[in-house]
Write an enzyme that holds these catalytic residues in place. Structure first.
Site, PDB file in Angstrom:
ATOM      1  N   SER A 143      -1.975   4.944  -1.210  1.00  0.00           N
ATOM      2  CA  SER A 143      -1.555   5.044  -2.608  1.00  0.00           C
ATOM      3  C   SER A 143      -0.928   6.397  -2.886  1.00  0.00           C
ATOM      4  O   SER A 143      -1.295   7.412  -2.262  1.00  0.00           O
ATOM      5  CB  SER A 143      -2.804   4.870  -3.475  1.00  0.00           C
ATOM      6  OG  SER A 143      -2.537   5.285  -4.783  1.00  0.00           O
ATOM      7  N   TYR A 173     -11.340   7.806  -6.134  1.00  0.00           N
ATOM      8  CA  TYR A 173     -10.519   6.738  -5.555  1.00  0.00           C
ATOM      9  C   TYR A 173      -9.448   7.322  -4.634  1.00  0.00           C
ATOM     10  O   TYR A 173      -9.300   6.909  -3.472  1.00  0.00           O
ATOM     11  CB  TYR A 173      -9.862   5.905  -6.671  1.00  0.00           C
ATOM     12  CG  TYR A 173      -8.760   5.011  -6.177  1.00  0.00           C
ATOM     13  CD1 TYR A 173      -9.033   3.899  -5.373  1.00  0.00           C
ATOM     14  CD2 TYR A 173      -7.419   5.286  -6.490  1.00  0.00           C
ATOM     15  CE1 TYR A 173      -8.008   3.085  -4.905  1.00  0.00           C
ATOM     16  CE2 TYR A 173      -6.390   4.475  -6.024  1.00  0.00           C
ATOM     17  CZ  TYR A 173      -6.693   3.375  -5.233  1.00  0.00           C
ATOM     18  OH  TYR A 173      -5.673   2.580  -4.765  1.00  0.00           O
ATOM     19  N   LYS A 225      -8.778   7.160  -0.324  1.00  0.00           N
ATOM     20  CA  LYS A 225      -7.525   6.822   0.379  1.00  0.00           C
ATOM     21  C   LYS A 225      -7.147   7.936   1.358  1.00  0.00           C
ATOM     22  O   LYS A 225      -6.711   7.681   2.479  1.00  0.00           O
ATOM     23  CB  LYS A 225      -6.393   6.584  -0.628  1.00  0.00           C
ATOM     24  CG  LYS A 225      -6.580   5.352  -1.490  1.00  0.00           C
ATOM     25  CD  LYS A 225      -6.437   4.075  -0.681  1.00  0.00           C
ATOM     26  CE  LYS A 225      -6.681   2.834  -1.488  1.00  0.00           C
ATOM     27  NZ  LYS A 225      -6.785   1.620  -0.690  1.00  0.00           N
TER      28      LYS A 225
HETATM   29  P1  NAD Z   1      -6.979  -6.311  -5.643  1.00  0.00           P
HETATM   30  O1  NAD Z   1      -8.287  -5.875  -6.232  1.00  0.00           O
HETATM   31  O2  NAD Z   1      -6.244  -7.404  -6.327  1.00  0.00           O
HETATM   32  O3  NAD Z   1      -7.179  -6.717  -4.127  1.00  0.00           O
HETATM   33  C1  NAD Z   1      -8.169  -6.132  -3.297  1.00  0.00           C
HETATM   34  C2  NAD Z   1      -8.975  -7.253  -2.692  1.00  0.00           C
HETATM   35  O4  NAD Z   1      -9.948  -6.694  -1.813  1.00  0.00           O
HETATM   36  C3  NAD Z   1      -9.729  -8.075  -3.735  1.00  0.00           C
HETATM   37  O5  NAD Z   1      -9.390  -9.442  -3.558  1.00  0.00           O
HETATM   38  C4  NAD Z   1     -11.206  -7.833  -3.412  1.00  0.00           C
HETATM   39  O6  NAD Z   1     -11.996  -8.974  -3.663  1.00  0.00           O
HETATM   40  C5  NAD Z   1     -11.154  -7.456  -1.942  1.00  0.00           C
HETATM   41  N1  NAD Z   1     -12.227  -6.582  -1.470  1.00  0.00           N
HETATM   42  C6  NAD Z   1     -12.670  -5.420  -2.017  1.00  0.00           C
HETATM   43  N2  NAD Z   1     -13.655  -4.902  -1.273  1.00  0.00           N
HETATM   44  C7  NAD Z   1     -13.830  -5.734  -0.211  1.00  0.00           C
HETATM   45  C8  NAD Z   1     -14.706  -5.741   0.901  1.00  0.00           C
HETATM   46  N3  NAD Z   1     -15.625  -4.774   1.065  1.00  0.00           N
HETATM   47  N4  NAD Z   1     -14.612  -6.737   1.809  1.00  0.00           N
HETATM   48  C9  NAD Z   1     -13.704  -7.730   1.634  1.00  0.00           C
HETATM   49  N5  NAD Z   1     -12.863  -7.793   0.585  1.00  0.00           N
HETATM   50  C10 NAD Z   1     -12.927  -6.800  -0.325  1.00  0.00           C
HETATM   51  O7  NAD Z   1      -6.078  -5.010  -5.518  1.00  0.00           O
HETATM   52  P2  NAD Z   1      -4.538  -4.859  -5.172  1.00  0.00           P
HETATM   53  O8  NAD Z   1      -3.850  -4.319  -6.373  1.00  0.00           O
HETATM   54  O9  NAD Z   1      -4.026  -6.068  -4.515  1.00  0.00           O
HETATM   55  O10 NAD Z   1      -4.622  -3.660  -4.132  1.00  0.00           O
HETATM   56  C11 NAD Z   1      -4.672  -3.875  -2.741  1.00  0.00           C
HETATM   57  C12 NAD Z   1      -4.808  -2.541  -2.054  1.00  0.00           C
HETATM   58  O11 NAD Z   1      -3.712  -1.709  -2.410  1.00  0.00           O
HETATM   59  C13 NAD Z   1      -6.082  -1.775  -2.449  1.00  0.00           C
HETATM   60  O12 NAD Z   1      -6.596  -1.132  -1.306  1.00  0.00           O
HETATM   61  C14 NAD Z   1      -5.566  -0.753  -3.449  1.00  0.00           C
HETATM   62  O13 NAD Z   1      -6.364   0.402  -3.455  1.00  0.00           O
HETATM   63  C15 NAD Z   1      -4.183  -0.468  -2.904  1.00  0.00           C
HETATM   64  N6  NAD Z   1      -3.245   0.014  -3.933  1.00  0.00           N
HETATM   65  C16 NAD Z   1      -3.029  -0.753  -5.061  1.00  0.00           C
HETATM   66  C17 NAD Z   1      -2.170  -0.278  -6.049  1.00  0.00           C
HETATM   67  C18 NAD Z   1      -1.945  -1.070  -7.306  1.00  0.00           C
HETATM   68  O14 NAD Z   1      -1.436  -0.506  -8.294  1.00  0.00           O
HETATM   69  N7  NAD Z   1      -2.251  -2.361  -7.366  1.00  0.00           N
HETATM   70  C19 NAD Z   1      -1.511   0.954  -5.887  1.00  0.00           C
HETATM   71  C20 NAD Z   1      -1.748   1.682  -4.709  1.00  0.00           C
HETATM   72  C21 NAD Z   1      -2.617   1.195  -3.738  1.00  0.00           C
END
Ligand code: NAD
Ligand code: UDP
Length: 333
Positions: free
Chosen positions: A124, A148, A152
């Site tokens: 991120s 958070y 990362k």
């Molecule tokens: P999201 O919450 O929709 O998806 C994450 C998924 O991981 C969820 O379905 C959750 O149920 C699953 N999960 C969490 N912990 C888990 C575990 N211990 N075991 C198995 N499954 C688990 O989030 P997203 O927006 O799709 O983000 C995906 C990744 O991208 C994350 O790592 C997030 O930190 C990163 N990210 C997201 C953004 C954003 O703005 N959406 C920006 C930068 C980075």
């Protein structure tokens, strides 16, 4: 090629699964459903016409993952699983370090044991913290300002050490800026289970009438209209970036960190105006206090992703606004 997507039913993973599946990859989704729903699997199938396999499980269950990687002959892992709410991470740092950092240690241990040594990791832009210059390039100091962001950063460092210790590992850390929007079908998109923290899902709920008005966090930033500027990037462009990263890793070893953004900033007021124009609706908005921890301006230098991966974001802010709204209006999940 068989690919495992941890966090596979989540927002970004589900869009990536659609792209991978359409390109002929065999996709396995692994998720503990802590922040997503199983029905997403059916929605992906509706879009692609081909089945993806769903396995309910936690990334901290290392033994289970070893068996899965071996049994399904997985060749690469895209590691999306993680907790992502900045505010919650401040209140519950232990949960965040356990889930995100300890979870990644378990996953990497399992991958090592199963001899699967290719990973794309969801990092991120929060790893950079407050920009000391713009645009943010990959060598900008990493000054994450909340738990958070620090999870990362620790994961990136762990993966770099893993790659330094064993030249067989190929790892890409993709630093997403602000992914928004949805698949054009309207079958999958972003749907937070709680009250949204992020701008676009909040905006959509105001447009739907589920929330009375948008709280604009700060109208006195040193930006042209006083509101915060971010690099919003279409989730389908982010999905394409993962395919480009997998392709890159098939030809290049080592550890790499790359920004995924458009390279341009857009303010809160600009995003609201484009959302209203694109979707022919009115959004009530009130400027309130700044949100603690927010930076005035953040946008990416995207040259490295283009040079290394040949990837550039193609979709526009109106595309992002239209697809986000289309998904919520036609929501079936
Ligand atoms: P999201 O919450 O929709 O998806 C994450 C998924 O991981 C969820 O379905 C959750 O149920 C699953 N999960 C969490 N912990 C888990 C575990 N211990 N075991 C198995 N499954 C688990 O989030 P997203 O927006 O799709 O983000 C995906 C990744 O991208 C994350 O790592 C997030 O930190 C990163 N990210 C997201 C953004 C954003 O703005 N959406 C920006 C930068 C980075
Ligand atoms: N924002 C806002 N109201 C909201 C949510 C966000 O004004 O309800 C602003 C926030 O201050 C920032 C921008 O919108 O300037 C993007 O915030 P978001 O939480 O979506 O992403 P961040 O960049 O903070 O991860």
């Amino acid at each position: 090629m068989n690919i495992l997507l941890t966090g596979g039913t989540g927002y970004i993973a589900s869009h990536t699964a659609v792209v991978l599946s359409s390109l002929g990859y065999k996709v396995f989704l692994y998720d503990n459903l802590s922040n997503s729903k199983r029905q997403v699997v059916t929605q992906i199938k509706k879009i692609t016409g081909s089945a993806v396999t769903f396995i309910k499980g936690d990334i901290r269950d290392s033994d289970r993952i070893v068996r899965l990687l071996k049994r399904k002959k997985i060749e690469a892992v895209i590691h999306f699983a993680g907790l992502k709410a900045v505010g919650h991470s401040v209140d519950r740092p232990i949960d965040y370090f356990d889930n995100n950092v300890a979870g990644t240690v378990s996953l990497v241990r399992a991958m090592n044991l199963a001899n699967v040594k290719t990973m794309v990791f969801s990092s991120s832009a929060t790893v950079y913290g407050n920009p000391t210059y713009l645009p943010l390039d990959e060598i900008h100091p990493k000054l994450a300002v909340n738990p958070y962001g620090r999870t990362k950063l620790h994961i990136e460092e762990l993966l770099q050490d893993v790659s330094d210790a064993d030249a067989e590992w190929n790892i890409s850390c993709l630093r997403y800026f602000n992914p928004i929007g949805a698949h054009e079908s309207g079958f999958i998109g972003e749907e937070p289970s709680d009250r949204p923290n992020n701008l676009m899902p909040y905006l959509v709920q105001v447009a739907l009438g589920d929330l009375p008005y948008l709280r604009v966090f700060g109208g006195d930033y040193p930006t042209p209209d006083g509101t915060g500027i971010r690099d919003y990037v279409h989730v389908m462009d982010i999905a394409d970036g993962h395919v480009a990263a997998l392709d890159f890793l098939s030809k290049n070893g080592g550890w790499h960190a790359l920004n995924l953004g458009t390279g341009s900033g857009c303010s809160v007021f600009e995003l609201v105006r484009i959302f209203e124009e694109t979707n022919q609706c009115q959004i009530s908005a009130k400027v309130v206090e700044r949100r603690p921890g927010d930076v005035a301006e953040s946008y990416a230098c995207v040259e490295k992703a283009y040079t290394k991966l040949g990837w550039r974001a193609k979709r526009t802010i109106p595309d992002m606004c239209y697809s986000a709204w289309h998904f919520r209006k036609n929501r079936v999940v």
